[in-house]
Design a protein around this motif. Structure first.
Motif, PDB file in Angstrom:
ATOM      1  N   CYS A  51       2.043 -45.977  22.146  1.00 50.81           N
ATOM      2  CA  CYS A  51       2.449 -47.275  22.672  1.00 50.81           C
ATOM      3  C   CYS A  51       3.263 -47.984  21.599  1.00 50.81           C
ATOM      4  O   CYS A  51       2.882 -47.984  20.430  1.00 50.81           O
ATOM      5  N   GLY A  86       7.881 -47.338  30.951  1.00 53.24           N
ATOM      6  CA  GLY A  86       7.616 -48.757  30.767  1.00 53.24           C
ATOM      7  C   GLY A  86       6.133 -49.053  30.838  1.00 53.24           C
ATOM      8  O   GLY A  86       5.328 -48.226  31.278  1.00 53.24           O
ATOM      9  N   LYS A  87       5.776 -50.258  30.427  1.00 55.11           N
ATOM     10  CA  LYS A  87       4.354 -50.615  30.368  1.00 55.11           C
ATOM     11  C   LYS A  87       3.696 -50.697  31.746  1.00 55.11           C
ATOM     12  O   LYS A  87       2.488 -50.625  31.852  1.00 55.11           O
ATOM     13  N   LYS A  88       4.481 -50.808  32.806  1.00 58.05           N
ATOM     14  CA  LYS A  88       3.896 -50.820  34.159  1.00 58.05           C
ATOM     15  C   LYS A  88       3.165 -49.513  34.458  1.00 58.05           C
ATOM     16  O   LYS A  88       2.261 -49.488  35.283  1.00 58.05           O
ATOM     17  N   SER A 117       6.095 -51.532  20.894  1.00 60.12           N
ATOM     18  CA  SER A 117       6.800 -52.759  21.325  1.00 60.12           C
ATOM     19  C   SER A 117       6.187 -53.425  22.546  1.00 60.12           C
ATOM     20  O   SER A 117       6.895 -53.821  23.461  1.00 60.12           O
ATOM     21  N   VAL A 118       4.884 -53.526  22.577  1.00 57.68           N
ATOM     22  CA  VAL A 118       4.229 -54.245  23.671  1.00 57.68           C
ATOM     23  C   VAL A 118       3.468 -55.429  23.092  1.00 57.68           C
ATOM     24  O   VAL A 118       3.085 -55.430  21.925  1.00 57.68           O
ATOM     25  N   GLU A 119       3.252 -56.438  23.929  1.00 59.05           N
ATOM     26  CA  GLU A 119       2.534 -57.614  23.456  1.00 59.05           C
ATOM     27  C   GLU A 119       1.052 -57.283  23.240  1.00 59.05           C
ATOM     28  O   GLU A 119       0.552 -56.269  23.711  1.00 59.05           O
ATOM     29  N   THR A 125       6.588 -48.086  26.281  1.00 58.35           N
ATOM     30  CA  THR A 125       7.262 -49.140  25.522  1.00 58.35           C
ATOM     31  C   THR A 125       7.395 -50.404  26.354  1.00 58.35           C
ATOM     32  O   THR A 125       7.472 -50.349  27.582  1.00 58.35           O
ATOM     33  N   GLY A 126       7.378 -51.526  25.670  1.00 55.47           N
ATOM     34  CA  GLY A 126       7.537 -52.808  26.337  1.00 55.47           C
ATOM     35  C   GLY A 126       8.999 -53.126  26.562  1.00 55.47           C
ATOM     36  O   GLY A 126       9.889 -52.401  26.133  1.00 55.47           O
ATOM     37  N   GLU A 127       9.222 -54.233  27.249  1.00 56.90           N
ATOM     38  CA  GLU A 127      10.591 -54.695  27.463  1.00 56.90           C
ATOM     39  C   GLU A 127      10.669 -56.144  27.009  1.00 56.90           C
ATOM     40  O   GLU A 127       9.745 -56.903  27.254  1.00 56.90           O
ATOM     41  N   THR A 169      -1.280 -56.271  26.248  1.00 55.20           N
ATOM     42  CA  THR A 169      -1.022 -54.916  26.738  1.00 55.20           C
ATOM     43  C   THR A 169      -1.544 -53.885  25.756  1.00 55.20           C
ATOM     44  O   THR A 169      -2.103 -52.871  26.149  1.00 55.20           O
ATOM     45  N   ARG A 170      -1.391 -54.148  24.454  1.00 54.38           N
ATOM     46  CA  ARG A 170      -1.888 -53.220  23.438  1.00 54.38           C
ATOM     47  C   ARG A 170      -3.405 -53.096  23.527  1.00 54.38           C
ATOM     48  O   ARG A 170      -3.959 -52.006  23.396  1.00 54.38           O
TER      49      ARG A 170
END
Length: 124
Positions: free
Chosen positions: A16, A72-74, A18-20, A50-52, A23-24
């Motif tokens: 994982c 993506g994180k979804k 670049s996620v907030e 990865t986050g956006e 989410t992490r």
């Protein structure tokens, strides 16, 4: 002639980047279950979530270089191997699909240099 070596990540590995923080935290709680589920799936590579907006991180670069799935994180909502393709970030990162389909050979033969601006020197 150099030979292509397999990905150093085993099948079913999930990373994982670049996620907030929220989410992490979800990712950390589900990581073991995700990896167990994916290790039984017919996947040739690991998965990088990865986050956006997408940030260029070392984890992301390594995932693309290895030909790993980049999603993506979804995808964390289902973490189902059968939905990887619909969550692949091929529109904003077309190279991730190209690298995956080429078996991680997208950077083959290139020398990649990673420079960090740790000293805060402008222009680096």
């Amino acid at each position: 002639m150099p030979t292509h070596s397999p990905s150093p990540c085993s099948t079913g590995t999930v990373e994982c980047t670049s996620v907030e923080e929220g989410t992490r935290a979800i990712f950390q709680r589900q990581k073991q279950a995700m990896e167990a589920a994916l290790s039984n799936a017919p996947l040739p590579r690991a998965v990088c979530v990865t986050g956006e907006p997408i940030r260029r991180t070392l984890k992301l670069l390594m995932a693309v270089a290895r030909g790993d799935w980049v999603v993506g994180k979804k995808w964390l909502e289902s973490w189902d191997a059968s939905t990887l393709e619909e969550h692949e970030l091929s529109a904003p990162l077309p190279g991730c699909r190209v690298a995956r389909l080429q078996g991680g050979r997208a950077l083959h033969g290139l020398h990649v240099v990673i420079v960090s601006n740790l000293l805060g020197t402008p222009g680096l």
